[in-house]
Structure formats: structure tokens, C-alpha cells
Scaffold this motif. Structure first.
Motif, PDB file in Angstrom:
ATOM      1  N   GLN A  53       0.824  -1.192   0.000  1.00 56.57           N
ATOM      2  CA  GLN A  53       0.000   0.000   0.000  1.00 56.57           C
ATOM      3  C   GLN A  53       0.864   1.250   0.000  1.00 56.57           C
ATOM      4  OE1 GLN A  53      -3.100   0.742  -0.306  1.00 56.57           O
ATOM      5  NE2 GLN A  53      -4.014  -1.293  -0.331  1.00 56.57           N
ATOM      6  N   VAL A  54       0.330   2.286  -0.595  1.00 54.24           N
ATOM      7  CA  VAL A  54       1.012   3.569  -0.644  1.00 54.24           C
ATOM      8  C   VAL A  54       0.045   4.638  -0.151  1.00 54.24           C
ATOM      9  CG1 VAL A  54       2.102   5.299  -2.108  1.00 54.24           C
ATOM     10  CG2 VAL A  54       2.460   2.864  -2.582  1.00 54.24           C
ATOM     11  N   GLN A  55       0.503   5.463   0.752  1.00 57.02           N
ATOM     12  CA  GLN A  55      -0.294   6.595   1.218  1.00 57.02           C
ATOM     13  C   GLN A  55       0.308   7.875   0.643  1.00 57.02           C
ATOM     14  OE1 GLN A  55       0.950   4.260   3.775  1.00 57.02           O
ATOM     15  NE2 GLN A  55      -0.847   3.114   3.115  1.00 57.02           N
ATOM     16  N   LEU A  56      -0.585   8.730   0.137  1.00 54.30           N
ATOM     17  CA  LEU A  56      -0.156   9.985  -0.491  1.00 54.30           C
ATOM     18  C   LEU A  56      -0.874  11.154   0.171  1.00 54.30           C
ATOM     19  CD1 LEU A  56      -0.431   8.816  -4.206  1.00 54.30           C
ATOM     20  CD2 LEU A  56       1.642   8.925  -2.826  1.00 54.30           C
ATOM     21  N   VAL A  57      -0.133  12.180   0.518  1.00 54.81           N
ATOM     22  CA  VAL A  57      -0.720  13.357   1.144  1.00 54.81           C
ATOM     23  C   VAL A  57      -0.232  14.596   0.412  1.00 54.81           C
ATOM     24  CG1 VAL A  57      -0.959  14.717   3.241  1.00 54.81           C
ATOM     25  CG2 VAL A  57      -0.827  12.213   3.378  1.00 54.81           C
ATOM     26  N   GLU A  58      -1.183  15.333  -0.184  1.00 56.94           N
ATOM     27  CA  GLU A  58      -0.848  16.555  -0.906  1.00 56.94           C
ATOM     28  C   GLU A  58      -0.913  17.769   0.019  1.00 56.94           C
ATOM     29  OE1 GLU A  58      -3.606  14.179  -3.818  1.00 56.94           O
ATOM     30  OE2 GLU A  58      -3.559  14.702  -1.677  1.00 56.94           O
TER      31      GLU A  58
ATOM     32  N   TYR B 205      -2.943   4.205 -12.532  1.00 55.56           N
ATOM     33  CA  TYR B 205      -2.519   4.673 -11.215  1.00 55.56           C
ATOM     34  C   TYR B 205      -3.404   4.014 -10.160  1.00 55.56           C
ATOM     35  CZ  TYR B 205       0.581   8.099 -13.295  1.00 55.56           C
ATOM     36  OH  TYR B 205       1.609   8.702 -13.973  1.00 55.56           O
ATOM     37  N   ALA B 206      -2.778   3.351  -9.212  1.00 56.13           N
ATOM     38  CA  ALA B 206      -3.527   2.594  -8.213  1.00 56.13           C
ATOM     39  C   ALA B 206      -3.694   3.344  -6.897  1.00 56.13           C
ATOM     40  CB  ALA B 206      -2.832   1.257  -7.941  1.00 56.13           C
ATOM     41  N   TYR B 207      -2.852   4.326  -6.673  1.00 55.51           N
ATOM     42  CA  TYR B 207      -2.848   5.018  -5.386  1.00 55.51           C
ATOM     43  C   TYR B 207      -3.094   6.510  -5.606  1.00 55.51           C
ATOM     44  CZ  TYR B 207      -0.473   0.650  -4.390  1.00 55.51           C
ATOM     45  OH  TYR B 207      -0.145  -0.677  -4.308  1.00 55.51           O
ATOM     46  N   TRP B 208      -3.963   7.066  -4.756  1.00 53.81           N
ATOM     47  CA  TRP B 208      -4.370   8.463  -4.915  1.00 53.81           C
ATOM     48  C   TRP B 208      -4.365   9.188  -3.579  1.00 53.81           C
ATOM     49  CZ3 TRP B 208      -5.493  10.498  -9.733  1.00 53.81           C
ATOM     50  CH2 TRP B 208      -5.583   9.564 -10.777  1.00 53.81           C
ATOM     51  N   GLY B 209      -4.000  10.450  -3.617  1.00 53.52           N
ATOM     52  CA  GLY B 209      -4.131  11.288  -2.439  1.00 53.52           C
ATOM     53  C   GLY B 209      -5.541  11.835  -2.326  1.00 53.52           C
TER      54      GLY B 209
END
Length: 119
Positions: free
Chosen positions: A1-6, A106-110
Motif C-alpha cells: 500500500q502507498v499513502q499519499l498526502v498533498e 494509477y492505483a494510489y491516490w491522495g
């Protein structure tokens, strides 16, 4: 899993600049292709820019080419979008996204950050 924070969104006048940041966690960042997308009210989400994991090759939508610059810092697990000469039509929620180099989508989104450009 990837966590993204803008972060870095806000209100700016036309012709101004903003720099968006996206911090990633949860997976080896350097093996991910990274991208920025945006969605304006009543419109579909659209591609803005992308940068590859390997050589840092970058790609841009025609509408932002020459005004926006995508970059990444693998040591900081971060990707950036420098936006210059902003126009009211750049107003949108901007999303950071990530994908494995071996996939197309793209599988991971912020969660997104709002950019508003006033005329």
C-alpha cells in the motif's frame, strides 16, 4: 500500500505561482511512477503531469506545458508540481497519484488539494 498526502494548494491571482507537494509513505518510493491529475467542477479528472521512477522522465498535458514543472526527491519520498503563470482555468482539485512501473493505471491516490486562480 502507498499513502499519499498533498499540500500547497490555495488561492492565487492569475499570473501567480503555487508549488504543490505530495509526500508518499508505505512503499519504496523510488520504484513508483508519480503523477498529478486535476478535476474542475463539473468536469472529468484529467492528467496534468507525470514523472518516471527510473530516469525522472517527465510528461505534461498540452494545457500546462511550459508553465508547470514536475519533480521528485526520492530521498524525501516526495513529488512536487511547480505551477507558474496560473490561469483561472487551472482552478481545480489537484490529486497526486502513484503506480508501479509495471502497470498502466494509477492505483494510489491522495485526497486532493484545492487550487483556485482568480482573474
Amino acid at each position: 500500500q502507498v499513502q499519499l498526502v498533498e499540500s500547497g494548494g490555495g488561492l492565487v491571482q492569475a499570473g501567480g505561482s503555487l508549488r504543490l507537494s505530495c509526500a508518499a509513505s508505505g512503499r519504496t518510493f523510488s520504484s513508483l511512477d508519480m503523477g498529478w491529475f486535476r478535476q474542475a467542477p463539473g468536469k472529468e479528472r484529467e492528467f496534468v503531469a507525470a514523472i518516471s521512477w527510473s530516469f525522472g522522465s517527465s510528461y505534461y498535458a498540452d494545457s500546462v506545458k511550459g508553465r508547470f514543472t514536475i519533480s521528485r526527491d526520492n530521498a524525501k519520498n516526495s513529488v512536487y508540481l511547480q505551477m507558474n503563470s496560473l490561469k483561472p482555468e487551472d482552478t481545480a482539485v489537484y490529486y497526486c497519484a502513484a503506480k508501479s512501473v509495471i502497470t498502466v493505471d494509477y492505483a494510489y491516490w491522495g485526497q486532493g488539494t484545492q487550487v483556485t486562480v482568480s482573474s
